[in-house]
Design a protein around this motif. Structure first.
Motif, short mmCIF file in Angstrom:
data_model
loop_
_atom_site.label_atom_id
_atom_site.label_comp_id
_atom_site.label_asym_id
_atom_site.label_seq_id
_atom_site.Cartn_x
_atom_site.Cartn_y
_atom_site.Cartn_z
N TRP A 130 -29.56 32.59 35.54
CA TRP A 130 -29.36 31.14 35.39
C TRP A 130 -29.14 30.43 36.62
O TRP A 130 -29.80 31.05 37.56
N ALA A 131 -28.66 29.29 36.81
CA ALA A 131 -28.73 28.18 37.79
C ALA A 131 -28.25 28.97 39.00
O ALA A 131 -27.24 29.41 38.97
N PRO A 132 -29.01 28.90 40.13
CA PRO A 132 -28.85 29.59 41.32
C PRO A 132 -28.41 28.38 42.61
O PRO A 132 -28.61 27.05 42.20
N ASP A 133 -28.40 28.92 43.82
CA ASP A 133 -28.06 28.10 44.89
C ASP A 133 -28.69 28.72 46.13
O ASP A 133 -28.74 29.86 46.09
N CYS A 134 -29.02 27.98 47.21
CA CYS A 134 -29.16 28.70 48.40
C CYS A 134 -28.64 27.84 49.67
O CYS A 134 -28.54 26.71 49.50
N ILE A 135 -28.10 28.59 50.49
CA ILE A 135 -27.56 27.87 51.91
C ILE A 135 -27.69 28.63 53.00
O ILE A 135 -28.17 29.85 53.04
N GLN A 136 -27.85 27.95 54.37
CA GLN A 136 -28.36 28.68 55.42
C GLN A 136 -27.12 28.68 56.42
O GLN A 136 -26.15 27.67 56.42
N ARG A 137 -26.84 29.81 56.91
CA ARG A 137 -25.68 29.84 57.96
C ARG A 137 -26.20 30.98 59.00
O ARG A 137 -26.43 32.26 58.53
N ASN A 138 -25.86 30.68 60.15
CA ASN A 138 -26.31 31.63 61.36
C ASN A 138 -27.51 32.25 61.25
O ASN A 138 -28.04 33.44 61.45
N GLY A 139 -28.40 31.39 61.05
CA GLY A 139 -29.77 32.09 60.84
C GLY A 139 -30.38 32.68 59.64
O GLY A 139 -31.60 33.33 59.72
#
Length: 450
Positions: free
Chosen positions: A104-113
């Motif tokens: 189901w519904a996802p997310d994505c985030i960027q941190r420290n490369g």
């Protein structure tokens, strides 16, 4: 549009399985997509939606949501979208029940490369976090992957619809829903909770609440979420001075679907000094609202920080080049009589729509066509007319200059016909398209200038 790409890029797209998509709503038309989380990484917008597929024997539950994998799409201008293909699939995640079809519904985030992709689904071992959904993480060096799933889901989290906020002080928070909406601090590794979850209990007690998306703007934290106040989900929001509340319910971002689509799920972001709302509707599956399609519309704030309600559109956002196929059926305005929108092929709705003029004074207006400075000499139109008809194209409105008259010959088949441009005008204009007075019925797929 893919027909305008250079030969070497077309070859590269074919080689890597990438596909181009359109700017109008829905902006992905080669597959069903829902629950879009949009993020800006570098100078591009990346959209991470869920992926609805039709149920089949041995593949999901008939009459319900069926999802087995995730794609990622990206754009530099919110107009031309590229499908980068599958990034996570249920049968390649160690802890996932391989036949659950519940990605189901996802997310994505960027941190420290690194890029951290959060997704909910059903585990094969219920001793990890108990029965029901839990949330896992896959990690990559690029926003398009390859993503490597962690061997186990996040300990202590039960629920769906993960969302991550990294606050100004660097503290990361995970939000999710399961009856209520919850929030918790994340450890620096982005893979574990740093504290016990908190129930965000200030939200409405009546009706389903899910799909949290939290962001900060000018010191205000906005908790946005779908909520069933009546029969279907509408998008609402609450605000706070802290990432974990207490929150105060403020209002509605988008009303319930006028066509009865049960769900909505969204994200919000600023891109090049404009805010946008990403959401979904069942455009490509009007009779079955478990197969959805993602949309974009512009969003704005009032002076006091409140969110102005968004009216959904078919036109979507951005300018359409006059040299691309202009899909008039994604109109800005349509006459109440004499013009309707229909699928090109009801057996294959991914082919899109057409504008049907019945010959009774109907018209369609499509805003935001960029003609540029270089003079365009011809216009192409794909149409069909059983008795033959002439289509008149004006700039700006019904009394604007006639830019072309295109005659569609008599016949049952679709035809691409050309006509000279009669009055070129540089800049950005609306197109106003209608059969010439006295003309018979005609159907139009698209128009394009050259």
């Amino acid at each position: 549009m893919i027909q305008n790409l250079k030969p070497w890029l077309l070859t590269a797209l074919a080689l890597y399985g990438l596909q181009s998509a359109h700017a109008q709503n829905p902006f992905i038309t080669n597959q069903f997509t829902a629950d879009p989380t949009a993020r800006v990484f570098g100078d591009r917008v990346y959209v991470y939606p869920s992926h609805d597929i039709p149920a089949a024997p041995g593949r999901g539950r008939a009459g319900w949501f069926v999802m087995e994998d995730y794609h990622v799409f990206s754009s530099a201008n919110l107009i031309d979208w590229t499908d980068h293909g599958v990034i996570v699939t249920q049968n390649k995640v160690p802890w996932v029940k391989p036949d659950s079809y519940s990605m189901w519904a996802p997310d994505c985030i960027q941190r420290n490369g690194k890029y951290f992709f959060y997704f909910p689904t059903t585990p094969k071992d219920t001793t990890i976090n108990g029965r029901g959904f839990t949330i896992g993480v896959a990690v990559a060096d690029k926003p398009t992957g390859p993503f490597v799933p962690q061997p186990l889901p996040i300990k202590g989290v039960r629920g769906i619809d993960p969302n991550v906020l990294i606050d100004k002080d660097g503290q990361a928070y995970l939000y999710w829903s399961q009856g209520n909406i919850y929030g918790a601090k994340l450890k620096d590794n982005m893979l574990e909770l740093a504290a016990e979850p908190k129930t965000l209990s200030e939200l409405p007690t009546k009706g389903l609440k899910e799909g949290p998306y939290v962001f900060e703007r000018k010191g205000i934290y906005y908790l946005t979420y779908p909520h069933v106040e009546n029969k279907t989900e509408r998008l609402e929001y609450a605000t706070s001075t802290s990432p974990l509340g207490p929150f105060t319910v403020k209002g509605v971002i988008m009303d319930e679907s006028p066509t009865g689509c049960w769900t909505n799920h969204h994200s919000l972001l600023p891109f090049k000094n404009q805010w946008y709302l990403f959401y979904h509707h069942n455009d490509l599956s009007p009779n079955f609202d478990k197969n959805r399609s993602v949309r974009i519309d512009s969003l704005s704030f009032a002076a006091d920080g409140s969110i102005n309600k968004v009216q959904p559109t078919l036109r979507g956002v951005g300018l359409t080049s006059a040299q691309q196929k202009i899909q008039l059926d994604r109109y800005s305005r349509l006459s109440k009589q004499g013009a309707t929108i229909a699928f090109l092929d009801t057996a294959n709705k991914f082919q899109g729509w057409k504008t049907v003029f019945s010959g009774g004074g109907g018209w369609v207006q499509y805003n935001g066509v960029a003609f540029g400075q270089q003079k365009l000499k011809t216009v192409s139109l794909r149409g069909t007319s059983s008795a033959g008809a002439t289509v008149q194209i004006r700039l700006d409105n019904a009394s604007g200059p006639v830019v072309a008259e295109v005659t569609v010959p008599k016949g049952a088949a679709w035809q691409e016909v050309k006509a000279p441009v009669l009055a070129f005008k540089s800049g950005t204009h609306a197109l106003y398209v209608a059969p010439k007075s006295g003309a018979g019925a005609v159907e139009v797929d698209w128009v394009r200038f050259e």
